[in-house]
Scaffold this motif. Sequence first.
Motif, PDB file in Angstrom:
ATOM      1  N   LYS A 178      62.287  39.252  17.995  1.00 20.96           N
ATOM      2  CA  LYS A 178      62.766  40.632  17.993  1.00 20.96           C
ATOM      3  C   LYS A 178      63.648  40.836  16.775  1.00 20.96           C
ATOM      4  N   LYS A 179      63.370  41.907  16.043  1.00 23.27           N
ATOM      5  CA  LYS A 179      64.172  42.210  14.858  1.00 23.27           C
ATOM      6  C   LYS A 179      64.331  43.716  14.720  1.00 23.27           C
ATOM      7  N   ASN A 180      65.569  44.163  14.556  1.00 21.19           N
ATOM      8  CA  ASN A 180      65.863  45.557  14.215  1.00 21.19           C
ATOM      9  C   ASN A 180      65.879  45.647  12.697  1.00 21.19           C
ATOM     10  N   PHE A 181      65.033  46.494  12.146  1.00 22.12           N
ATOM     11  CA  PHE A 181      64.929  46.626  10.701  1.00 22.12           C
ATOM     12  C   PHE A 181      66.090  47.450  10.159  1.00 22.12           C
ATOM     13  N   THR A 182      66.598  47.008   9.012  1.00 19.12           N
ATOM     14  CA  THR A 182      67.670  47.709   8.304  1.00 19.12           C
ATOM     15  C   THR A 182      67.296  47.755   6.821  1.00 19.12           C
ATOM     16  N   PRO A 183      67.886  48.662   6.064  1.00 17.10           N
ATOM     17  CA  PRO A 183      67.539  48.749   4.636  1.00 17.10           C
ATOM     18  C   PRO A 183      67.890  47.493   3.838  1.00 17.10           C
ATOM     19  N   ASP A 184      68.854  46.698   4.317  1.00 14.26           N
ATOM     20  CA  ASP A 184      69.295  45.535   3.541  1.00 14.26           C
ATOM     21  C   ASP A 184      68.774  44.196   4.083  1.00 14.26           C
ATOM     22  N   MET A 185      67.791  44.221   4.963  1.00 12.02           N
ATOM     23  CA  MET A 185      67.279  42.946   5.480  1.00 12.02           C
ATOM     24  C   MET A 185      66.443  42.237   4.419  1.00 12.02           C
TER      25      MET A 185
ATOM     26  N   ASP B  61      65.273  36.938   6.876  1.00  9.34           N
ATOM     27  CA  ASP B  61      65.481  37.477   8.218  1.00  9.34           C
ATOM     28  C   ASP B  61      64.183  37.492   9.015  1.00  9.34           C
ATOM     29  N   LEU B  62      63.066  37.657   8.346  1.00  5.81           N
ATOM     30  CA  LEU B  62      61.769  37.710   9.022  1.00  5.81           C
ATOM     31  C   LEU B  62      61.083  36.358   9.152  1.00  5.81           C
ATOM     32  N   TYR B  63      61.103  35.574   8.081  1.00  9.57           N
ATOM     33  CA  TYR B  63      60.286  34.363   8.022  1.00  9.57           C
ATOM     34  C   TYR B  63      61.067  33.056   8.015  1.00  9.57           C
ATOM     35  N   GLY B  64      62.383  33.108   7.983  1.00  9.70           N
ATOM     36  CA  GLY B  64      63.195  31.903   7.919  1.00  9.70           C
ATOM     37  C   GLY B  64      63.709  31.654   6.511  1.00  9.70           C
ATOM     38  N   PRO B  65      64.701  30.773   6.388  1.00  6.37           N
ATOM     39  CA  PRO B  65      65.321  30.515   5.073  1.00  6.37           C
ATOM     40  C   PRO B  65      64.425  29.681   4.165  1.00  6.37           C
TER      41      PRO B  65
ATOM     42  N   LEU C 149      59.198  44.726  16.476  1.00  6.09           N
ATOM     43  CA  LEU C 149      59.753  45.136  15.185  1.00  6.09           C
ATOM     44  C   LEU C 149      60.333  46.530  15.390  1.00  6.09           C
ATOM     45  N   ASP C 150      61.607  46.568  15.748  1.00  5.04           N
ATOM     46  CA  ASP C 150      62.270  47.802  16.139  1.00  5.04           C
ATOM     47  C   ASP C 150      62.744  48.571  14.906  1.00  5.04           C
ATOM     48  N   GLU C 151      62.539  49.871  14.933  1.00  5.65           N
ATOM     49  CA  GLU C 151      62.935  50.773  13.841  1.00  5.65           C
ATOM     50  C   GLU C 151      62.361  50.294  12.500  1.00  5.65           C
TER      51      GLU C 151
ATOM     52  N   SER D 285      63.167  48.257   4.088  1.00  5.16           N
ATOM     53  CA  SER D 285      62.795  48.621   2.723  1.00  5.16           C
ATOM     54  C   SER D 285      61.277  48.573   2.579  1.00  5.16           C
ATOM     55  N   SER D 286      60.763  49.251   1.571  1.00  2.89           N
ATOM     56  CA  SER D 286      59.314  49.261   1.356  1.00  2.89           C
ATOM     57  C   SER D 286      58.799  47.857   1.052  1.00  2.89           C
TER      58      SER D 286
END
Length: 189
Positions: free
Chosen positions: A111-118, A122-126, A152-154, A159-160
């Motif tokens: 579960k991830k809330n999307f933000t403009p600065d992600m 954050d999605l795939y690991g470090p 994938l919330d919001e 970002s594009s």
Amino acid sequence: MKSIVVNGQILASVESMNVEPVEFYARRRIGLYRNTSSAQPADVLSIVRNFSDLETQLNDSLIGMNEAVHVALLGLLSGDNVFLLSKPGAAKSTLAGLIGDAFGGGNKFFKKNFTPDMSMSDLYGPLSVEKINQGLYEREWAGLATCSYALLDEFYKGSSTIQNNCLEIIEEHTISLAHRRINVPLLGV
């Protein structure tokens, strides 16, 4: 001769075989193939029964979401993704979480809330320090790259760049790297 490889199993085309073909469904494509492995045919009635039982359990847990539950499970069963749009507080995230729990929770639900600065981390690991020391630009795969079901919330708030990177994993269930392509176990979003 064309062949299909699914989870390491080779499925060869019917034209090259002198055996009775079986119908096979993979990634929204249906064809007739001879299974060259020892895999057993799926018990469709059992699968439908399990999904029906899960639908009943979810409807018992959520009030007034019968249609959303049905659509979410139908999307999962058909191998497609589901987009739910409604007002905040309508239990969309709760529904996705309950479906994720049905798959075992933990690593299988992301579960991830999307933000403009992600970021991609954050999605795939470090990024993997060990791989970087070997001269490879690769990650310690986690999150969306290792889950079975995702919320994938919001999404529109990301970002594009992040949204475009998600398209391949959501639609093709793969991640393309410079030197190879990784298949991911994602069943639905």
